[in-house]
Write a protein that holds these residues in place. Structure first.
Motif, mmCIF file in Angstrom:
data_model
loop_
_atom_site.group_PDB
_atom_site.id
_atom_site.type_symbol
_atom_site.label_atom_id
_atom_site.label_comp_id
_atom_site.label_asym_id
_atom_site.label_seq_id
_atom_site.Cartn_x
_atom_site.Cartn_y
_atom_site.Cartn_z
ATOM 1 N N GLU A 9 0.842 -1.198 0.000
ATOM 2 C CA GLU A 9 0.000 0.000 0.000
ATOM 3 C C GLU A 9 0.875 1.244 0.000
ATOM 4 O O GLU A 9 2.030 1.213 0.409
ATOM 5 C CB GLU A 9 -0.934 0.011 1.202
ATOM 6 C CG GLU A 9 -0.241 0.100 2.534
ATOM 7 C CD GLU A 9 -1.210 0.121 3.702
ATOM 8 O OE1 GLU A 9 -2.385 0.421 3.501
ATOM 9 O OE2 GLU A 9 -0.769 -0.166 4.807
ATOM 10 N N ILE A 10 0.307 2.356 -0.468
ATOM 11 C CA ILE A 10 1.020 3.637 -0.496
ATOM 12 C C ILE A 10 0.738 4.359 0.813
ATOM 13 O O ILE A 10 -0.406 4.450 1.249
ATOM 14 C CB ILE A 10 0.557 4.490 -1.685
ATOM 15 C CG1 ILE A 10 0.850 3.769 -2.992
ATOM 16 C CG2 ILE A 10 1.252 5.845 -1.663
ATOM 17 C CD1 ILE A 10 0.284 4.460 -4.201
ATOM 18 N N ILE A 11 1.799 4.864 1.444
ATOM 19 C CA ILE A 11 1.660 5.601 2.698
ATOM 20 C C ILE A 11 2.379 6.942 2.568
ATOM 21 O O ILE A 11 3.220 7.124 1.693
ATOM 22 C CB ILE A 11 2.238 4.813 3.895
ATOM 23 C CG1 ILE A 11 3.713 4.491 3.677
ATOM 24 C CG2 ILE A 11 1.440 3.562 4.153
ATOM 25 C CD1 ILE A 11 4.428 3.997 4.894
ATOM 26 N N ARG A 42 3.916 18.045 8.877
ATOM 27 C CA ARG A 42 3.666 18.167 7.443
ATOM 28 C C ARG A 42 4.023 16.865 6.747
ATOM 29 O O ARG A 42 5.000 16.208 7.101
ATOM 30 C CB ARG A 42 4.490 19.293 6.838
ATOM 31 C CG ARG A 42 4.048 20.639 7.313
ATOM 32 C CD ARG A 42 4.838 21.698 6.606
ATOM 33 N NE ARG A 42 4.582 22.998 7.196
ATOM 34 C CZ ARG A 42 4.461 24.097 6.485
ATOM 35 N NH1 ARG A 42 4.570 24.076 5.181
ATOM 36 N NH2 ARG A 42 4.235 25.232 7.083
ATOM 37 N N LYS A 43 3.228 16.509 5.738
ATOM 38 C CA LYS A 43 3.470 15.297 4.961
ATOM 39 C C LYS A 43 4.478 15.624 3.866
ATOM 40 O O LYS A 43 4.161 16.322 2.911
ATOM 41 C CB LYS A 43 2.162 14.774 4.371
ATOM 42 C CG LYS A 43 1.202 14.302 5.424
ATOM 43 C CD LYS A 43 -0.080 13.815 4.805
ATOM 44 C CE LYS A 43 -1.059 13.422 5.898
ATOM 45 N NZ LYS A 43 -2.351 13.001 5.342
ATOM 46 N N ASN A 44 5.686 15.111 3.997
ATOM 47 C CA ASN A 44 6.771 15.453 3.087
ATOM 48 C C ASN A 44 7.085 14.363 2.074
ATOM 49 O O ASN A 44 7.555 14.663 0.986
ATOM 50 C CB ASN A 44 8.051 15.749 3.876
ATOM 51 C CG ASN A 44 7.869 16.912 4.813
ATOM 52 O OD1 ASN A 44 7.202 17.863 4.487
ATOM 53 N ND2 ASN A 44 8.447 16.826 5.986
ATOM 54 N N TYR A 45 6.859 13.116 2.405
ATOM 55 C CA TYR A 45 7.278 12.014 1.557
ATOM 56 C C TYR A 45 6.155 11.000 1.399
ATOM 57 O O TYR A 45 5.316 10.857 2.274
ATOM 58 C CB TYR A 45 8.486 11.288 2.171
ATOM 59 C CG TYR A 45 9.709 12.143 2.302
ATOM 60 C CD1 TYR A 45 10.570 12.331 1.238
ATOM 61 C CD2 TYR A 45 10.015 12.775 3.504
ATOM 62 C CE1 TYR A 45 11.700 13.114 1.354
ATOM 63 C CE2 TYR A 45 11.138 13.566 3.632
ATOM 64 C CZ TYR A 45 11.975 13.728 2.554
ATOM 65 O OH TYR A 45 13.085 14.501 2.662
ATOM 66 N N THR A 46 6.160 10.276 0.281
ATOM 67 C CA THR A 46 5.290 9.129 0.091
ATOM 68 C C THR A 46 6.160 7.931 -0.247
ATOM 69 O O THR A 46 7.213 8.086 -0.886
ATOM 70 C CB THR A 46 4.266 9.336 -1.041
ATOM 71 O OG1 THR A 46 4.962 9.644 -2.236
ATOM 72 C CG2 THR A 46 3.284 10.433 -0.703
ATOM 73 N N LYS A 81 -1.817 8.281 6.664
ATOM 74 C CA LYS A 81 -2.605 7.900 5.498
ATOM 75 C C LYS A 81 -2.456 8.923 4.380
ATOM 76 O O LYS A 81 -2.298 10.109 4.622
ATOM 77 C CB LYS A 81 -4.089 7.792 5.858
ATOM 78 C CG LYS A 81 -4.414 6.593 6.687
ATOM 79 C CD LYS A 81 -5.913 6.497 6.861
ATOM 80 C CE LYS A 81 -6.280 5.269 7.650
ATOM 81 N NZ LYS A 81 -7.732 5.165 7.815
ATOM 82 N N VAL A 82 -2.559 8.446 3.147
ATOM 83 C CA VAL A 82 -2.569 9.311 1.971
ATOM 84 C C VAL A 82 -4.023 9.582 1.630
ATOM 85 O O VAL A 82 -4.835 8.672 1.605
ATOM 86 C CB VAL A 82 -1.867 8.638 0.781
ATOM 87 C CG1 VAL A 82 -1.969 9.490 -0.459
ATOM 88 C CG2 VAL A 82 -0.431 8.353 1.111
ATOM 89 N N LYS A 83 -4.357 10.833 1.406
ATOM 90 C CA LYS A 83 -5.755 11.160 1.085
ATOM 91 C C LYS A 83 -6.053 10.909 -0.370
ATOM 92 O O LYS A 83 -5.320 11.028 -1.234
ATOM 93 C CB LYS A 83 -6.063 12.605 1.439
ATOM 94 C CG LYS A 83 -6.108 12.796 2.915
ATOM 95 C CD LYS A 83 -6.623 14.179 3.226
ATOM 96 C CE LYS A 83 -6.749 14.325 4.741
ATOM 97 N NZ LYS A 83 -7.264 15.600 5.105
#
Length: 58
Positions: free
Chosen positions: A10-12, A21-25, A56-58
């Motif tokens: 899965e992608i996180i 802050r969300k910086n990386y996937t 989680k990724v939106k």
């Protein structure tokens, strides 16, 4: 209705523990890694290397 098939991979998103802050996937294999993923990564907003935790990724 959209039906998503559950797969092992899965992608996180990785969020900075200081500024949130969300910086990386990245990808995570749920069969091999059961807990939350944590990595030391560079945060461009904090301008230092901090612990990034799985979200989680939106």
């Amino acid at each position: 209705m959209s039906s998503k098939k559950k797969t092992a991979v899965e992608i996180i998103a990785l969020a900075c523990s200081d500024c949130k802050r969300k910086n990386y996937t990245t990808y995570k294999n749920r069969k091999n890694i059961t807990g939350k993923l944590e990595k030391n990564k560079f945060c461009p907003w904090c301008r230092k290397e901090t612990v990034h935790k799985e979200t989680k990724v939106k």
